[in-house]
Structures are given as C-alpha cells and as structure tokens.
Design a protein around this motif. Structure first.
Motif, short mmCIF file in Angstrom:
data_model
loop_
_atom_site.label_atom_id
_atom_site.label_comp_id
_atom_site.label_asym_id
_atom_site.label_seq_id
_atom_site.Cartn_x
_atom_site.Cartn_y
_atom_site.Cartn_z
N SER A 15 4.24 -36.57 -31.15
CA SER A 15 3.54 -37.45 -30.19
C SER A 15 3.73 -36.91 -28.78
O SER A 15 2.81 -36.90 -27.97
CB SER A 15 4.11 -38.86 -30.28
N THR A 66 -0.69 -40.69 -33.81
CA THR A 66 -0.34 -41.87 -34.61
C THR A 66 -1.04 -43.12 -34.06
O THR A 66 -1.49 -43.15 -32.91
CB THR A 66 1.19 -42.13 -34.58
N SER A 113 -1.60 -28.03 -41.39
CA SER A 113 -2.55 -28.17 -42.50
C SER A 113 -3.25 -26.85 -42.74
O SER A 113 -3.65 -26.16 -41.78
CB SER A 113 -3.61 -29.23 -42.17
N GLU A 116 0.31 -45.88 -33.23
CA GLU A 116 1.04 -46.45 -32.09
C GLU A 116 0.57 -45.77 -30.78
O GLU A 116 0.34 -46.43 -29.77
CB GLU A 116 2.56 -46.24 -32.24
N TRP A 133 3.99 -29.21 -40.06
CA TRP A 133 2.84 -30.04 -40.50
C TRP A 133 1.53 -29.28 -40.36
O TRP A 133 0.49 -29.89 -40.10
CB TRP A 133 2.74 -31.36 -39.71
N THR A 139 -4.25 -25.15 -37.19
CA THR A 139 -3.85 -25.57 -35.84
C THR A 139 -2.34 -25.59 -35.73
O THR A 139 -1.67 -26.33 -36.46
CB THR A 139 -4.42 -26.97 -35.55
N SER A 149 2.13 -28.92 -33.60
CA SER A 149 3.34 -29.76 -33.79
C SER A 149 4.57 -28.92 -34.10
O SER A 149 4.48 -27.86 -34.74
CB SER A 149 3.12 -30.73 -34.96
C1 LIG Z 1 -1.58 -35.09 -42.96
C2 LIG Z 1 -1.14 -34.52 -41.64
C3 LIG Z 1 -1.70 -33.34 -41.21
C4 LIG Z 1 -1.27 -32.79 -40.00
N1 LIG Z 1 -1.81 -31.59 -39.62
C5 LIG Z 1 -1.38 -30.99 -38.49
C6 LIG Z 1 -1.84 -29.69 -38.14
O1 LIG Z 1 -2.68 -29.10 -38.83
N2 LIG Z 1 -1.34 -29.10 -37.03
C7 LIG Z 1 -0.42 -29.72 -36.23
O2 LIG Z 1 -0.04 -29.13 -35.23
N3 LIG Z 1 0.06 -30.95 -36.55
C8 LIG Z 1 -0.38 -31.59 -37.66
N4 LIG Z 1 0.09 -32.83 -38.01
C9 LIG Z 1 1.15 -33.43 -37.19
C10 LIG Z 1 0.74 -34.65 -36.42
O3 LIG Z 1 -0.10 -34.34 -35.34
C11 LIG Z 1 2.04 -35.34 -35.97
O4 LIG Z 1 2.71 -35.73 -37.16
C12 LIG Z 1 1.78 -36.54 -35.12
O5 LIG Z 1 1.29 -36.16 -33.87
C13 LIG Z 1 3.08 -37.37 -34.92
O6 LIG Z 1 4.14 -36.56 -34.52
P1 LIG Z 1 5.55 -36.62 -35.29
O7 LIG Z 1 5.29 -36.50 -36.76
O8 LIG Z 1 6.44 -35.63 -34.66
O9 LIG Z 1 6.09 -38.09 -35.05
P2 LIG Z 1 6.88 -38.62 -33.78
O10 LIG Z 1 6.13 -38.26 -32.54
O11 LIG Z 1 8.30 -38.22 -33.89
O12 LIG Z 1 6.75 -40.19 -33.97
C14 LIG Z 1 7.55 -40.91 -34.92
C15 LIG Z 1 7.15 -42.38 -34.83
O13 LIG Z 1 7.43 -42.86 -33.50
C16 LIG Z 1 6.26 -43.40 -32.92
N5 LIG Z 1 6.23 -43.07 -31.48
C17 LIG Z 1 6.47 -41.86 -30.93
N6 LIG Z 1 6.32 -41.93 -29.58
C18 LIG Z 1 5.96 -43.20 -29.30
C19 LIG Z 1 5.65 -43.91 -28.10
N7 LIG Z 1 5.66 -43.29 -26.91
N8 LIG Z 1 5.31 -45.21 -28.18
C20 LIG Z 1 5.27 -45.85 -29.39
N9 LIG Z 1 5.56 -45.25 -30.57
C21 LIG Z 1 5.89 -43.94 -30.53
C22 LIG Z 1 5.11 -42.73 -33.63
O14 LIG Z 1 3.93 -43.52 -33.58
C23 LIG Z 1 5.66 -42.61 -35.05
O15 LIG Z 1 5.48 -43.81 -35.74
C24 LIG Z 1 -0.31 -33.43 -39.20
C25 LIG Z 1 0.24 -34.64 -39.63
C26 LIG Z 1 -0.16 -35.18 -40.83
C27 LIG Z 1 0.45 -36.48 -41.29
#
Ligand SMILES: Cc1cc2nc3c(=O)[nH]c(=O)nc-3n(C[C@H](O)[C@H](O)[C@H](O)COP(=O)(O)OP(=O)(O)OC[C@H]3O[C@@H](n4cnc5c(N)ncnc54)[C@H](O)[C@@H]3O)c2cc1C
Length: 383
Positions: free
Chosen positions: A134, A365, A160, A367, A158, A125, A128
């Motif tokens: 998020s 996440t 997978s 949150e 990210w 997929t 991200s």
């Molecule tokens: C093991 C793993 C597998 C994954 N596999 C895939 C995959 O196959 N394909 C893919 O596309 N993605 C994948 N992801 C990505 C995943 O979907 C994102 O990591 C996730 O959506 C969070 O985005 P970010 O890492 O950019 O964090 P951010 O969005 O930058 O968030 C950082 C922190 O801020 C908090 N935050 C952000 N916005 C808000 C808000 N509005 N209110 C409160 N808190 C907030 C979040 O909760 C988090 O704690 C994977 C992630 C992991 C950990």
C-alpha cells in the motif's frame, strides 16, 4: 443518460460474439487442462485477437490497435469477461504500453509497443516488495548507474505472471537520499536477464498466479530507463490509474449470477427464501455495476478521461461484489458446495470463493480505495 447501443456499436458487439462463437482455438474454455496447455491456448487466443487488432483495441492504429472508443472497449471487455475468454488480462496492453506512449522515447515505442499489440511479448509488473505494498513509494530495490547499465539488486513480490512474462515493468530506487516519491525510476527489463530468480507463490485457491522475484547484480541497459531518472513515481501513478479505470471486465459477475439463477430454476423445486433474497441482492449489485461501467465509458467518451472517483468506486464495489457472489454460490449448492469435487459445477465456485479474497487486495486494497475516495472523491478531511 441513454445506455442503448447505437447501430455501429450493436454491429461491433455482434462481431465480437461471432468471433467468440466461431474463431477461438479448440479447447479455449477447458479450464482443467495443464498449465502448459492453458498457456498455449491463451497465447493462441492473443494471436487471433491481435490479427484483428483487438488485443490492444483502444491503442492508436500506428501502434497496432484500432483506436477504439471507450464504449467499444467496454462492449469488447463485457463479452470477453462474460464468456470467460482467456488471454485478455494483459498488463502490457492495459498499462505498460499506455505509459510508454506517454513517457517513452520514440525508439522505445518502436521496440516495445508493436510486440505487445501483436501478442509476441507478455509483460509483468514489478512494483510490490515485502515492505512496500500500500505504501509503494517505500520500495527498496536499488538501481545504480554503472557506465551504460544500471545494476539492480533487491526483491519484488506478488508478481503476477512473472513465471512466463517476457518482459518486466520495473520500478526501482535510483536515489535513496531524497524524499521517497522522488528517487524512483521505471525500467523495461527482459525477464531472462542473468541474475533474476523467479520463485513461485501458490495462492490459497491452490493456483500459481504470482511469484517472488529476486535481483542479484542484474544489469539492465541504461537505454531501458523509461521516462526521466528519479521521476518514475509519476509513471507508476499514471499506470495505476490506467489499471483501476479498466472498464467492463465486471460482467464475469453477471455470468455467475445468471448461472446460479439458471441452476436454481432447473435443478431445485424448492428454494430457501434466504437464498432467493441473497440472489436478488447480487442481481441488483450486478445491474448497478453495469450501469457504473456504462456511465464511466460515456463520460470518458465525452471528456477523453475516465472519471477517477467513479472508476475507483466501481473497482471497490466490483471487487466486494465478486466476493459476495462467490459466497452466495456456496450457499446455493449447500453441502455439495462445501465438499466440492474437482470438475463438479460447485468446485468452480469453491475456487471462486478462495480466489475472490485477492480481489480486494490486488491493484490497491479496499481500505486504501475507501481512504482515497473519502478524501479525493468526497472531499472529506484526511485523518
Ligand atoms: C492476486 C494479486 C496479484 C497481484 N499482482 C501484483 C503484480 O503483478 N505486481 C505487483 O507489483 N504487485 C501485485 N500485487 C500486490 C498488491 O498490489 C499488494 O498486495 C497490495 O498493494 C497491498 O499491499 P500489501 O500486500 O503489501 O499489503 P499491506 O500494504 O501491507 O496492507 C496490509 C493490510 O493493511 C491495510 N492498510 C495498509 N495501509 C493502510 C492505511 N494507510 N490505511 C488503512 N489500511 C491500510 C491494507 O488495506 C491491508 O488490509 C498483487 C496482489 C494480489 C493479491
């Protein structure tokens, strides 16, 4: 509410257990093999599941599934997760296929679905990006129409299984001049297309699950656009609903608690009351989560759709429960848990603790889940 299995469901459960006991390939439960060995076993498990139409169990028969009911799916997922059978986490089955069934053309259904259901093609997929997680609709990867192709430029992260997937389910921006949710489209893209570079990202538990993926002038045929141009956000949202409503894969937590209790019963003559109390809390959590899964499946049987609020609650609760169980496990093993040696009983829990950090990030996440449940589930006002 009656969560007892009827005779037909009990017979299916017995069939699944019999399959696990007698029909899996040699070495299926050896978690310490090389990556290539484990991938080969995983593929073989998928082939054997597909031979029974169990790989895409809930899909309609015409696409290679069995048209299984939500309860059958739950029974299947529970047994697979409890016994830690590899090869059952499959994005193609869980959300790519269902979205193609809803929004794809007939020729796309013909091309993609049977090869997912028979285990030939694995999908990853591609949503991200470094600046879009998020807030996924902020994605910047561009897809620009050029004759019979689109040209893709940008970066995903990210991803997978991106290092061994055959196909990618890509969301990219096709119109940068409209509000962000409106200019996104979804594509099926072959992962060996020239211009795609896959770089590994090693997680804090030391394993290679996800990757960063670069697109440099990658040509994807316009025929691979799934659904309408610029309406891809709806495909993504529906796909995320399928992802978050996956039921029953929570019995891995039950297995962990069962193993810890068995270990303490047989290995420790005296147990710290604090450990006992924590295990009681985890056992209650596991029972609660199981009831939630059965409730979700029973509602889905009645209405045809998974109840969104409860599915999100189960995802949130299950992810945090897994983290608590992993932390409790290290308490159970005491100092041995802190200084785990590869291959020892406690090293699996050390891995689980480190890996469980991702549980509250992947698929949205905690949150964000809380924010969505607060507003859409509980009707509380937005900030
Ligand atoms: C093991 C793993 C597998 C994954 N596999 C895939 C995959 O196959 N394909 C893919 O596309 N993605 C994948 N992801 C990505 C995943 O979907 C994102 O990591 C996730 O959506 C969070 O985005 P970010 O890492 O950019 O964090 P951010 O969005 O930058 O968030 C950082 C922190 O801020 C908090 N935050 C952000 N916005 C808000 C808000 N509005 N209110 C409160 N808190 C907030 C979040 O909760 C988090 O704690 C994977 C992630 C992991 C950990």
């Amino acid at each position: 509410m009656n969560f007892h299995l009827n005779p037909e469901q009990a017979a299916f459960q017995a069939e699944v257990i019999d399959f696990i006991e007698h029909s899996l390939p040699a070495g299926w439960n050896d978690e310490h093999g090389t990556f290539a060995e484990r991938l080969a076993v995983e593929r073989e498990v998928m082939t054997r599941l597909a031979a029974r139409h169990w790989l895409a169990l809930p899909w309609p028969k015409e696409y290679g599934g069995l048209g299984a009911s939500p309860m059958q799916q739950l029974i299947f997922n529970e047994q697979m997760a409890y016994h830690r059978v590899p090869g059952t986490v499959n994005m193609g089955v869980a959300w790519v296929g269902p979205v193609v069934m809803l929004y794809g053309r007939d020729d796309q259904k013909q091309q993609y679905l049977s090869r997912i259901a028979d285990g030939t093609d694995l999908w990853c997929t591609l949503y991200s990006e470094p600046g879009a997680g998020s807030d996924l609709a902020a994605m910047q990867t561009r897809a620009v129409r050029d004759g019979d192709d689109y040209i893709i430029n940008g970066q995903k992260i990210w991803t997978s299984f991106g290092h061994y997937a055959d196909w990618g389910w890509l969301a990219a921006r096709t119109d940068p001049d409209v509000p962000k949710h409106k200019g996104i489209s979804t594509f099926a893209i072959k992962m060996d297309t020239p211009g795609i570079t896959v770089r590994p990202l090693i997680n804090m538990a030391g394993s290679h699950e996800f990757n960063e993926i670069f697109f440099e002038d990658v040509r994807v045929p316009a025929a691979n656009l799934v659904g309408e141009e610029n309406r891809g956000w709806y495909n993504v949202a529906v796909g995320l609903d399928f992802e978050r409503s996956s039921i029953g894969a929570t019995s891995g937590s039950r297995r962990h608690v069962d193993e810890l209790v068995a270990y303490l019963r047989t290995q420790k003559p005296r147990i710290d009351p604090a450990i006992k109390h924590r295990l009681v809390d985890e056992a209650i959590g596991v029972a609660l989560l199981r009831n939630m899964a059965y409730y979700i499946a029973s509602q889905q049987e009645k209405t045809g759709i998974a109840p969104t609020r409860e599915s999100q609650m189960a995802k949130l609760f299950g992810a945090e429960l897994q983290q608590r169980i992993a932390a409790t496990a290290l308490q159970v093993f005491g100092m041995e848990g802190q200084a785990a040696r590869p291959g020892s009983a406690s090293s699996d829990y050390q891995y689980s603790l480190l890996r469980s950090v991702a549980n509250t990030i992947e698929g949205g996440t905690s949150e964000i889940q809380r924010a969505v449940i607060a507003t859409r589930g509980l009707g509380l006002p937005r900030e």
